[in-house]
Design an enzyme around this catalytic site. Structure first.
Site, short mmCIF file in Angstrom:
data_model
loop_
_atom_site.label_atom_id
_atom_site.label_comp_id
_atom_site.label_asym_id
_atom_site.label_seq_id
_atom_site.Cartn_x
_atom_site.Cartn_y
_atom_site.Cartn_z
CG HIS A 61 -2.08 -0.99 1.04
ND1 HIS A 61 -3.28 -0.67 0.46
CD2 HIS A 61 -2.14 -2.30 1.36
CE1 HIS A 61 -4.06 -1.74 0.46
NE2 HIS A 61 -3.39 -2.75 0.99
CG HIS B 50 -1.04 -12.61 6.80
ND1 HIS B 50 -0.65 -12.14 5.57
CD2 HIS B 50 -2.38 -12.81 6.73
CE1 HIS B 50 -1.71 -12.06 4.78
NE2 HIS B 50 -2.77 -12.46 5.46
CG ASP C 96 -6.47 -13.11 -5.27
OD1 ASP C 96 -7.00 -13.08 -6.38
OD2 ASP C 96 -5.58 -12.32 -4.92
#
Length: 397
Positions: free
Chosen positions: A17, A104, A341
Site C-alpha cells: 500500500h 501471515h 483472493d
C-alpha cells in the site's frame, strides 16, 4: 535480501500500500528491442480484478520504464520499472494494529525488524511480485531468441486435481507428456482458472466460488514447463539448475512445496523403471526416452523439456472470524477486512513463468560467459578423449 540472480540481477521494491512497486534489472544485454507493451502482457495476466475468482481490488498495473532504454532498445545499463498503487485502502487493515494475522508474516517481520508495514502485508504481500513479473518479461523476450518457451498452468485447486499429480504411469503419464509437449498460453488463458483441461477447470471454478461464498480460501498446484532449454545450463553441487528453480519458486508468496520431473511420484518406481536410456536425436546429439529427470541431470539441463510443480497454500487472509491472540498476548477474535483472493492460483501462473524465466536467463548468461572464456583456449589434445569424448570445446548456447 531483495535481489535475485548473479549475471541477470533483479531487485524489487515497494510494499502493498505504498505509492508504487517495481524493480531494477541490472545486466540485461544491450540492443534488445523493448517497450512497455512487451512487459504489460504478463502484468495484465497477473493483475487483480480479472474475474469473480480473484480479489476485486481495481489496479491496472500499468508499467513505466524509467531508465535503461533509448528509442526502444536496451542500453546495457540498469532498467528501472515502476507500477503505481492506485486502489489503496490501508484503513482496511486497522485490525492488524492489535492482531498478528494467522499464517501471515506480521509477527515474524516484527520480531526480525522491530517494525512492520501497518497495512497489507508490506513486502510479504503478493503486490511485491509485480517487479518479478516485469523483470521476467524482459528475460523471456531475450530467451525467445533462443527458442525457449515457458508455459505454466493450474493443475490442482484443493481436491480437484489433474490425475498425473497422483500417478504418472500409463494413460496419466501420457496426459502429462502431452501437456508438457503441447500446452500453450492461449489454451491456459481460455479458462478463468488457467487450467487448460476444460472439465477440470469447471470443477476448479466451482471449488473456488464455494470457498468465496464461505468467506474462506483454497490452495492448489501450478505446473510449469520450460521447452527448448539450451543444454548445459546450471552449476554442479550448490547451484544446480533445479536448486535455483526451487529457490525461485519457493520465494514466491504462499508457496509450500516444489518438485521437478517425476518428483514424489518417482519414488514409487524401481531404478529400472525410472532410469532414462539415451537415444540418438537424429541431429548428432542424444535425447532421453522418458524424461523422468525433468530435463535436468547432475544439476545441468540436458536439452529435454524441464517441468515442475509448485504448491500454493490457501490465502491466509479470510473473512471468517478467527480466534487468535493479540500482540499483548490477550485472546480475541480477528475479523479481517480488505480485498483478497479466495484462491491465488489463477494469478500465480504468470509469476511462476516469470521466475522460471529469470532462472534460465541468469543461467544462460553464466554459461555463455564460461563458453566465451573456453573458446580462447586451444582444443583439448586428441589423446585426452577420455575426458572429452567428442573432442569439442564448450559451445556458446
Amino acid at each position: 535480501m531483495s535481489t535475485f540472480g548473479q549475471a541477470f540481477k533483479v531487485t524489487t521494491f515497494g510494499e502493498s500500500h505504498c505509492k508504487s512497486v517495481g524493480c531494477i534489472v541490472d545486466g540485461c544485454p544491450p540492443g534488445l528491442k523493448l517497450t512497455e507493451a512487451d512487459i504489460q502482457v504478463q502484468l495484465d495476466r497477473r493483475r487483480p480484478g480479472q474475474s469473480n475468482l480473484t480479489t476485486p481490488r481495481s489496479e491496472t498495473d500499468t508499467v513505466t520504464i524509467q531508465s535503461g532504454t533509448e528509442l526502444s532498445y536496451t542500453l546495457g545499463t540498469p532498467i528501472c520499472m515502476f507500477v503505481p498503487n492506485k486502489d489503496q485502502k490501508p484503513h482496511d487493515y486497522s485490525e492488524t494494529d492489535f492482531f498478528p494475522r494467522p499464517s501471515h508474516a506480521d509477527w515474524t517481520y516484527l520480531q526480525k525488524y522491530g517494525i512492520k508495514a501497518s497495512s497489507g502485508g508490506g513486502r510479504s504481500s503478493a503486490r511485491e511480485t509485480i517487479g518479478r513479473v516485469a523483470a521476467g518479461a524482459i528475460a523471456e523476450k531475450y530467451l525467445k531468441a533462443h527458442g525457449v518457451e515457458i508455459v505454466a498452468f493450474v493443475s490442482a485447486v484443493g481436491p480437484v486435481r489433474l490425475d498425473f499429480l497422483d500417478d504418472i504411469s500409463g494413460d496419466n503419464g501420457k496426459i502429462l507428456s502431452d501437456l508438457i509437449n503441447t500446452v500453450t498460453r492461449d489454451q491456459v488463458d481460455k479458462n478463468i482458472t488457467r487450467c487448460p483441461v476444460d472439465s477440470a477447470s469447471e470443477k476448479m471454478a466451482e471449488e473456488i466460488l464455494k470457498r468465496k461464498e464461505e468467506k474462506n480460501s483454497i490452495g492448489g498446484i501450478v505446473t510449469c514447463v520450460i521447452r527448448n532449454c539450451p543444454v548445459g545450463l546450471g552449476e554442479p553441487c550448490f547451484d544446480k539448475l533445479e536448486a535455483k528453480l526451487a529457490h525461485a519458486m519457493l520465494s514466491i508468496p504462499a508457496t509450500k512445496g516444489f518438485e521437478f520431473g517425476s518428483g514424489f511420484q518417482g519414488t514409487k518406481l524401481s531404478g529400472s523403471e525410472h532410469n532414462d536410456p539415451f537415444v540418438s536425436d537424429g541431429k548428432g546429439g542424444l535425447k532421453t526416452i522418458k524424461n523422468h529427470s525433468g530435463g535436468i541431470q547432475g544439476g545441468i539441463s540436458n536439452g529435454e523439456h524441464i517441468y515442475f510443480n509448485v504448491a500454493f497454500k490457501p490465502a491466509a487472509t479470510i473473512s471468517i472470524g478467527q480466534e487468535s491472540s493479540k500482540y499483548d498476548g490477550s485472546s480475541g477474535v480477528l475479523e479481517a477486512r480488505g480485498r483478497h483472493d479466495p484462491c491465488v492460483l489463477p494469478r500465480a501462473v504468470p509469476i511462476v513463468e516469470s521466475m522460471a524465466a529469470l532462472v534460465i536467463m541468469d543461467a544462460l548468461m553464466i554459461q555463455n560467459s564460461r563458453a566465451l572464456s573456453n573458446s580462447r583456449l586451444p582444443p583439448i589434445p586428441e589423446n585426452l578423449r577420455a575426458i572429452n569424448p567428442l573432442g569439442q570445446k564448450v559451445k556458446l548456447t
